[in-house]
Scaffold this motif. Structure first.
Motif, mmCIF file in Angstrom:
data_model
loop_
_atom_site.group_PDB
_atom_site.id
_atom_site.type_symbol
_atom_site.label_atom_id
_atom_site.label_comp_id
_atom_site.label_asym_id
_atom_site.label_seq_id
_atom_site.Cartn_x
_atom_site.Cartn_y
_atom_site.Cartn_z
ATOM 1 N N PRO A 1 1.321 -13.798 -5.899
ATOM 2 C CA PRO A 1 1.799 -13.695 -6.971
ATOM 3 C C PRO A 1 1.534 -15.159 -7.779
ATOM 4 C CG PRO A 1 3.407 -12.548 -6.012
ATOM 5 C CD PRO A 1 2.454 -13.104 -4.881
ATOM 6 N N ASP A 2 2.207 -16.219 -6.858
ATOM 7 C CA ASP A 2 1.796 -17.505 -7.443
ATOM 8 C C ASP A 2 0.357 -17.887 -7.921
ATOM 9 O OD1 ASP A 2 4.310 -17.920 -7.263
ATOM 10 O OD2 ASP A 2 4.308 -19.004 -5.374
ATOM 11 N N ALA A 3 -0.583 -17.477 -7.155
ATOM 12 C CA ALA A 3 -2.158 -17.658 -7.395
ATOM 13 C C ALA A 3 -2.535 -16.581 -8.359
ATOM 14 C CB ALA A 3 -2.755 -17.442 -6.120
ATOM 15 N N ASN A 4 -1.841 -15.741 -8.851
ATOM 16 C CA ASN A 4 -2.381 -14.646 -9.933
ATOM 17 C C ASN A 4 -1.269 -14.494 -10.966
ATOM 18 O OD1 ASN A 4 -4.866 -13.162 -8.318
ATOM 19 N ND2 ASN A 4 -3.184 -13.748 -6.668
ATOM 20 N N ALA A 5 -0.771 -15.666 -11.623
ATOM 21 C CA ALA A 5 0.314 -15.694 -12.679
ATOM 22 C C ALA A 5 -0.047 -14.762 -13.761
ATOM 23 C CB ALA A 5 0.619 -17.048 -13.183
ATOM 24 N N SER A 6 -1.314 -14.627 -14.181
ATOM 25 C CA SER A 6 -1.816 -13.963 -15.002
ATOM 26 C C SER A 6 -2.012 -12.473 -15.048
ATOM 27 C CB SER A 6 -3.143 -14.467 -15.652
ATOM 28 O OG SER A 6 -4.220 -14.311 -14.788
ATOM 29 N N ASP A 7 -1.685 -12.069 -13.733
ATOM 30 C CA ASP A 7 -1.960 -10.472 -13.519
ATOM 31 C C ASP A 7 -0.582 -9.823 -13.565
ATOM 32 O OD1 ASP A 7 -2.662 -8.130 -12.533
ATOM 33 O OD2 ASP A 7 -3.480 -8.804 -10.733
ATOM 34 N N PRO A 8 -0.326 -8.990 -14.422
ATOM 35 C CA PRO A 8 1.150 -8.279 -14.254
ATOM 36 C C PRO A 8 1.308 -7.609 -13.212
ATOM 37 C CG PRO A 8 -0.267 -7.195 -15.869
ATOM 38 C CD PRO A 8 -1.164 -8.418 -15.401
ATOM 39 N N LYS A 9 0.443 -7.180 -12.289
ATOM 40 C CA LYS A 9 0.620 -6.291 -11.119
ATOM 41 C C LYS A 9 0.478 -7.031 -10.085
ATOM 42 C CE LYS A 9 -1.561 -2.119 -13.539
ATOM 43 N NZ LYS A 9 -2.380 -1.101 -13.369
ATOM 44 N N ALA A 10 0.549 -8.153 -10.074
ATOM 45 C CA ALA A 10 0.238 -9.216 -8.817
ATOM 46 C C ALA A 10 1.665 -8.937 -7.778
ATOM 47 C CB ALA A 10 0.416 -10.609 -9.194
ATOM 48 N N GLN A 11 2.805 -8.738 -8.465
ATOM 49 C CA GLN A 11 3.981 -8.672 -7.519
ATOM 50 C C GLN A 11 3.648 -7.436 -6.554
ATOM 51 O OE1 GLN A 11 6.407 -10.759 -7.209
ATOM 52 N NE2 GLN A 11 7.499 -9.677 -5.666
ATOM 53 N N ASP A 12 3.441 -6.259 -7.329
ATOM 54 C CA ASP A 12 3.041 -4.791 -6.816
ATOM 55 C C ASP A 12 1.972 -5.011 -5.914
ATOM 56 O OD1 ASP A 12 5.206 -4.155 -8.445
ATOM 57 O OD2 ASP A 12 3.758 -3.276 -10.120
ATOM 58 N N LYS A 13 0.814 -5.640 -5.913
ATOM 59 C CA LYS A 13 -0.397 -5.622 -5.092
ATOM 60 C C LYS A 13 0.327 -6.322 -3.651
ATOM 61 C CE LYS A 13 -3.789 -5.689 -8.582
ATOM 62 N NZ LYS A 13 -5.046 -6.476 -9.205
ATOM 63 N N PHE A 14 1.063 -7.559 -3.969
ATOM 64 C CA PHE A 14 1.334 -8.193 -2.930
ATOM 65 C C PHE A 14 2.561 -7.510 -2.084
ATOM 66 C CE2 PHE A 14 3.517 -12.055 -0.963
ATOM 67 C CZ PHE A 14 2.468 -12.595 -0.246
ATOM 68 N N ALA A 15 3.508 -6.878 -2.921
ATOM 69 C CA ALA A 15 4.384 -5.814 -2.132
ATOM 70 C C ALA A 15 3.926 -4.749 -1.401
ATOM 71 C CB ALA A 15 5.502 -5.360 -3.223
ATOM 72 N N GLU A 16 2.585 -4.369 -1.849
ATOM 73 C CA GLU A 16 1.929 -3.172 -1.240
ATOM 74 C C GLU A 16 1.452 -3.857 0.163
ATOM 75 O OE1 GLU A 16 -1.293 0.414 -2.498
ATOM 76 O OE2 GLU A 16 -1.906 -1.796 -2.863
ATOM 77 N N LEU A 17 0.617 -4.951 0.067
ATOM 78 C CA LEU A 17 0.227 -5.436 1.258
ATOM 79 C C LEU A 17 1.168 -5.761 2.224
ATOM 80 C CD1 LEU A 17 -2.222 -7.138 2.384
ATOM 81 C CD2 LEU A 17 -1.648 -9.205 1.106
ATOM 82 N N ASN A 18 2.282 -6.354 1.752
ATOM 83 C CA ASN A 18 3.438 -6.582 2.599
ATOM 84 C C ASN A 18 3.952 -5.525 3.594
ATOM 85 O OD1 ASN A 18 4.381 -9.809 3.010
ATOM 86 N ND2 ASN A 18 3.922 -9.332 1.047
ATOM 87 N N THR A 19 4.031 -4.287 2.840
ATOM 88 C CA THR A 19 4.521 -3.292 3.192
ATOM 89 C C THR A 19 3.457 -2.406 4.282
ATOM 90 O OG1 THR A 19 5.494 -2.421 1.252
ATOM 91 C CG2 THR A 19 5.170 -0.684 2.715
ATOM 92 N N ALA A 20 2.135 -2.653 3.930
ATOM 93 C CA ALA A 20 1.047 -2.291 4.762
ATOM 94 C C ALA A 20 1.109 -3.043 6.125
ATOM 95 C CB ALA A 20 -0.252 -2.315 4.131
ATOM 96 N N HIS A 21 1.452 -4.464 5.845
ATOM 97 C CA HIS A 21 1.265 -5.364 7.243
ATOM 98 C C HIS A 21 2.571 -4.706 8.093
ATOM 99 C CE1 HIS A 21 2.176 -8.947 9.199
ATOM 100 N NE2 HIS A 21 0.930 -8.725 9.606
ATOM 101 N N GLU A 22 3.736 -4.629 7.555
ATOM 102 C CA GLU A 22 4.831 -4.316 8.300
ATOM 103 C C GLU A 22 4.683 -2.935 9.120
ATOM 104 O OE1 GLU A 22 9.431 -3.208 7.383
ATOM 105 O OE2 GLU A 22 8.343 -3.774 5.714
ATOM 106 N N ILE A 23 3.960 -2.043 8.551
ATOM 107 C CA ILE A 23 3.847 -0.783 9.423
ATOM 108 C C ILE A 23 2.607 -1.196 10.535
ATOM 109 C CG2 ILE A 23 2.721 1.504 9.380
ATOM 110 C CD1 ILE A 23 3.872 1.697 6.524
ATOM 111 N N LEU A 24 1.597 -1.524 10.176
ATOM 112 C CA LEU A 24 0.459 -1.944 11.253
ATOM 113 C C LEU A 24 0.762 -2.883 12.177
ATOM 114 C CD1 LEU A 24 -2.862 -1.189 8.925
ATOM 115 C CD2 LEU A 24 -1.331 0.281 10.434
ATOM 116 N N GLU A 25 1.432 -4.009 12.041
ATOM 117 C CA GLU A 25 1.909 -4.939 12.857
ATOM 118 C C GLU A 25 2.944 -4.609 13.859
ATOM 119 O OE1 GLU A 25 4.081 -8.641 11.760
ATOM 120 O OE2 GLU A 25 5.575 -7.400 10.806
ATOM 121 N N ASP A 26 3.757 -3.602 13.691
ATOM 122 C CA ASP A 26 4.620 -2.963 14.361
ATOM 123 C C ASP A 26 3.988 -1.801 15.295
ATOM 124 O OD1 ASP A 26 6.933 -1.295 15.394
ATOM 125 O OD2 ASP A 26 8.102 -2.426 14.406
ATOM 126 N N LYS A 27 3.871 -1.893 16.800
ATOM 127 C CA LYS A 27 3.276 -0.733 17.543
ATOM 128 C C LYS A 27 4.172 0.487 17.236
ATOM 129 C CE LYS A 27 1.231 -3.773 21.147
ATOM 130 N NZ LYS A 27 1.551 -4.199 22.537
#
Length: 318
Positions: A32-58
Motif C-alpha cells: 500500500p505504501d507504494a500504491n497510495a493512489s489506489d483505493p484497493k491497494a490494501q485489499d490487494k495486499f491483504a489478498e496476497l498475504n492470505t494466499a501466501h499464508e495458505i501456500l507457505e504452510d504445508k
C-alpha cells in the motif's frame, strides 16, 4: 476470493522457494505504501498475504488442495449428498417426518461447518443449521429458537518493520464496509491478534454480528532481510575505506547510525549492531547484522591496476 495459486502467479506444483520468490516480488509491487493512489491497494495486499499464508504452510496447502478449506482458509461445508442418518423417514404411507432426536444427537451445525457430537445435554444452545429451510438457528434449552450470531472474520494487517518497532496507526477495511483506524503499539510482534467485537459478518437472522480478528504480519522490506528477530543488511564499502578504514552511515529502523569500518576489512565481514533488530518476545529487540560488500571505483584507475599487478606478482613469489 481468488485461487491462492492465481494470486501468487505460480503453478500447483510450485515448491516452497518458488512461492517465497513470487510473494516477495508481488509484496514489493502491491504494498500500500507504494500504491497510495489506489483505493484497493490494501485489499490487494491483504489478498496476497492470505494466499501466501495458505501456500507457505504445508498443512494448510494440503487442506486447500484437498478442498477442505477455501481460499480464505475457512473450512468448507462437507457434501451431504447421500446422507441417510437422521434423515426423513418413510413408512408404508409415505413421508413421516424427520427423526429429529437422531439428527441432533449425531451432529451440531455451526458457522464453522458441521461437527459430530454426543447426545443432547440439558442446557445451552444447539446449532441446527439450515436443516428445515428457515435459516441458521440455535435451539435453546427452553425449546425456542434464537438467531445464530454472524460469522467471525479473520483480517491480516501488514505492517512495516519500522511501524512494528516505533508504533503506528493503520486503517483497516471491515466486512461491513466500515473503515477504522487501529493503533499498533511500539514493539508489536508478528502474529499479534486483536479482537474487534461485533465487527464481523452480520447475522442472517437478525442476531448479533460476529467478531473481526486482526492479525499483524510483517511486510517485506526493501533494505533489510529478516532472520528471526534479527535483521541483515548488505553495505557497500568502497575499496579505499576497506583498506584504510573509515566511518560509514548505516540505515536502521530508527534512523541511520555511524559504523566504524576497521582498516583492512575483507569482503563478507559482518558487524553486529545490538538492539537494532525487530521486537522480541521478552520486550527487547534483536540485532542488526551488517555485512561489508567491497566495491571497486566506478572509473578505471591505472594506478590501482598497477598496484594490483604488483601485489599479485608478490603473492605468486610467496
Amino acid at each position: 476470493m481468488r485461487d491462492p495459486y492465481d494470486v501468487l502467479g505460480v503453478s500447483k506444483t510450485a515448491d516452497e522457494a518458488e512461492i517465497k520468490r513470487a510473494y516477495r516480488r508481488l509484496a514489493k509491487k502491491l504494498h500500500p505504501d507504494a500504491n497510495a493512489s489506489d483505493p484497493k491497494a490494501q485489499d490487494k495486499f491483504a489478498e496476497l498475504n492470505t494466499a501466501h499464508e495458505i501456500l507457505e504452510d504445508k498443512e494448510k496447502r494440503g487442506q486447500y488442495d484437498r478442498g477442505e478449506i477455501d481460499a480464505e482458509g475457512k473450512p468448507r461445508a462437507p457434501d451431504f449428498s447421500g446422507f441417510s442418518g437422521g434423515g426423513p423417514r418413510r413408512g408404508p404411507g409415505g413421508f413421516s417426518g424427520f427423526d429429529g432426536d437422531t439428527i441432533f444427537e449425531s451432529f451440531s451445525f455451526g458457522p464453522e461447518g458441521v461437527r459430530r457430537g454426543g447426545p443432547r445435554g440439558g442446557g445451552g444452545f444447539e446449532d441446527v443449521g439450515d436443516l428445515f429451510g428457515f435459516g441458521r438457528q440455535r435451539r435453546s434449552a427452553g425449546g425456542g429458537f434464537a438467531p445464530t450470531p454472524g460469522a467471525d472474520m479473520e483480517i491480516t494487517l501488514p505492517v512495516s518493520y519500522e511501524e512494528a518497532t516505533a508504533g503506528a496507526s493503520k486503517r483497516v477495511g471491515l466486512p461491513n464496509g466500515k473503515q477504522i483506524d487501529i493503533k499498533i503499539a511500539p514493539g508489536t510482534r508478528e502474529g499479534h491478534r486483536m479482537r474487534l467485537k461485533g465487527q464481523g459478518e452480520a447475522s442472517p437472522m437478525g442476531g448479533p454480528s460476529g467478531d473481526a480478528y486482526v492479525s499483524v504480519t510483517y511486510a517485506p522490506h526493501a533494505v533489510f532481510e529478516r532472520d528471526g528477530d534479527d535483521l541483515r543488511h548488505s553495505l557497500d564499502v568502497p575499496l579505499p575505506d576497506a583498506v584504510l578504514g573509515a566511518k560509514v552511515r548505516v540505515p536502521t529502523l530508527t534512523g541511520a547510525v555511524e559504523l566504524a569500518i576497521p582498516a583492512w576489512t575483507s569482503g563478507g565481514r559482518t558487524f553486529r549492531l545490538r538492539g537494532k533488530g525487530l521486537p522480541t518476545a521478552t520486550g527487547g529487540h534483536g540485532d542488526l547484522l551488517v555485512k561489508a560488500n567491497i566495491v571497486l571505483p566506478k572509473a578505471q584507475d591505472e594506478e590501482l591496476e598497477a598496484l594490483m599487478k604488483k601485489l599479485r606478482e608478490a603473492a605468486a613469489q610467496d
